[in-house]
Design an enzyme around this catalytic site. Structure first.
Site, PDB file in Angstrom:
ATOM      1  N   HIS A   1       0.800  -1.234   0.000  1.00 30.97           N
ATOM      2  CA  HIS A   1       0.000   0.000   0.000  1.00 30.97           C
ATOM      3  C   HIS A   1       0.827   1.277   0.000  1.00 30.97           C
ATOM      4  CE1 HIS A   1      -2.625  -3.162   1.672  1.00 30.97           C
ATOM      5  NE2 HIS A   1      -3.559  -2.561   0.964  1.00 30.97           N
TER       6      HIS A   1
ATOM      7  N   GLY B   1      -4.020  11.581  10.724  1.00 27.86           N
ATOM      8  CA  GLY B   1      -4.991  10.753  10.010  1.00 27.86           C
ATOM      9  C   GLY B   1      -5.185  11.221   8.573  1.00 27.86           C
TER      10      GLY B   1
ATOM     11  N   ARG C   1      -3.408   5.656  -3.350  1.00 27.49           N
ATOM     12  CA  ARG C   1      -4.731   5.944  -2.763  1.00 27.49           C
ATOM     13  C   ARG C   1      -4.828   7.345  -2.157  1.00 27.49           C
ATOM     14  NH1 ARG C   1      -7.918   1.080  -1.015  1.00 27.49           N
ATOM     15  NH2 ARG C   1      -6.941  -0.597  -2.163  1.00 27.49           N
TER      16      ARG C   1
ATOM     17  N   GLU D   1     -10.936   8.205  20.325  1.00 27.08           N
ATOM     18  CA  GLU D   1     -10.420   8.368  18.952  1.00 27.08           C
ATOM     19  C   GLU D   1     -10.526   7.003  18.283  1.00 27.08           C
ATOM     20  OE1 GLU D   1      -6.491   7.216  18.194  1.00 27.08           O
ATOM     21  OE2 GLU D   1      -7.685   5.823  19.413  1.00 27.08           O
ATOM     22  N   MET D   2      -9.863   6.795  17.137  1.00 26.25           N
ATOM     23  CA  MET D   2     -10.179   5.586  16.381  1.00 26.25           C
ATOM     24  C   MET D   2      -8.961   4.808  15.855  1.00 26.25           C
ATOM     25  SD  MET D   2     -13.512   7.112  14.390  1.00 26.25           S
ATOM     26  CE  MET D   2     -14.325   5.547  14.179  1.00 26.25           C
ATOM     27  N   GLU D   3      -7.764   5.102  16.339  1.00 29.43           N
ATOM     28  CA  GLU D   3      -6.580   4.461  15.741  1.00 29.43           C
ATOM     29  C   GLU D   3      -5.524   3.925  16.709  1.00 29.43           C
ATOM     30  OE1 GLU D   3      -7.610   7.581  14.643  1.00 29.43           O
ATOM     31  OE2 GLU D   3      -8.583   6.880  12.800  1.00 29.43           O
TER      32      GLU D   3
ATOM     33  N   SER E   1     -10.678  17.911  19.932  1.00 28.74           N
ATOM     34  CA  SER E   1     -11.317  18.698  18.870  1.00 28.74           C
ATOM     35  C   SER E   1     -12.818  18.865  19.088  1.00 28.74           C
ATOM     36  CB  SER E   1     -11.099  18.030  17.514  1.00 28.74           C
ATOM     37  OG  SER E   1     -11.706  16.754  17.504  1.00 28.74           O
ATOM     38  N   ASP E   2     -13.400  18.018  19.970  1.00 28.72           N
ATOM     39  CA  ASP E   2     -14.833  18.173  20.254  1.00 28.72           C
ATOM     40  C   ASP E   2     -15.153  17.657  21.655  1.00 28.72           C
ATOM     41  OD1 ASP E   2     -14.243  15.804  18.367  1.00 28.72           O
ATOM     42  OD2 ASP E   2     -16.115  15.155  19.293  1.00 28.72           O
TER      43      ASP E   2
END
Ligand code: ADE
Length: 234
Positions: free
Chosen positions: A4, A20, A43, A179-181, A203-204
């Site tokens: 990739h 990200g 990509r 978060e997501m990672e 951030s929120d």
């Protein structure tokens, strides 16, 4: 080249900073690196290698979520001999104890995800940062007069959900934000014996729906970028 990433062997530095968003990687390269070269854009996931204060650094995007950061961090560690990945991202706070723009240095990432279990047989539902990058971030923050709060984080597969209650895993592991990672990054680094850390900017604020606005975002994230760059040259 890896599956990739189209950079040639030798075109990726030993330390990689990972936002990200590919355009954030470009922003860091344009604003902080000298002699930056775009070494992969497969990509539209941009990787730039350049110099920061005389040291070679790569900045490349992770994309969003465990599958994406799982792929890029694994290929960087195994195909490009990367030793350290510092994720730099944003998070949502579960309560008003955290404020917008707070900077967090992630101690442990807790997740309901089966990523670590099915990829590497890691059974724990919370994985610590790996190696010495976390300590270097703390030292660097002190030197820069910044507060980077050492914090556990909930790493989730889910951005939108029906139930607004704080998820059980976040309560159990004392995670004030999501978060997501980070969980997948830490799992890969743990399995491979590499260094991995995560710096986040709030951030929120989820219960109040406060958010960093689009025009505040650049300046807010610059502090975290500088902290990660100064850490990377140590
Ligand atoms: N990253 C930034 N804000 C987030 C949120 N509310 N949930 C998950 N990841 C995030």
């Amino acid at each position: 080249m890896s599956v990739h990433i189209s950079a040639k062997k030798g075109e990726i530095a030993k330390t990689v900073l990972m936002p990200g968003d590919p355009l954030r990687a470009k922003y860091i390269a344009d604003n902080f690196l000298t002699d930056a070269k775009l070494v992969s854009q497969t990509r539209n996931i941009y990787f730039y290698t350049g110099n920061y204060k005389g040291k070679e650094i790569t900045v490349g995007a992770s994309g969003m979520g465990f599958p994406s950061i799982g792929i890029y961090s694994f290929e960087l560690f195994t195909e490009y001999e990367v030793e350290t990945i510092i994720r730099i991202g944003t998070c949502g706070a579960y309560s008003t104890d955290l404020k917008l723009f707070d900077i967090l240095n992630v101690e442990n990432a807790a997740s309901e995800s089966t990523y670590a279990k099915f990829a590497w047989g890691i059974e724990e539902d919370a994985i610590s940062n790996q190696g010495n990058a976390f300590d270097k971030i703390n030292e660097t923050a002190k030197e820069l007069g910044l507060e980077a709060k050492a914090t556990n984080i909930h790493s989730s597969d889910i951005f939108y959900r029906k139930d607004p209650a704080v998820p059980e895993i976040a309560l159990r592991h004392n995670c004030p934000a999501v978060e997501m990672e980070a969980f997948a990054l830490f799992a890969n680094a743990k399995h491979l014996g590499k260094n991995a850390a995560t710096i986040l900017t709030v951030s929120d604020i989820i219960p109040t729906h406060e958010q960093i606005s689009a025009d505040q975002r650049e300046q807010a994230l610059r502090t975290m970028m500088e902290l990660s760059l100064e850490t990377a040259i140590k």
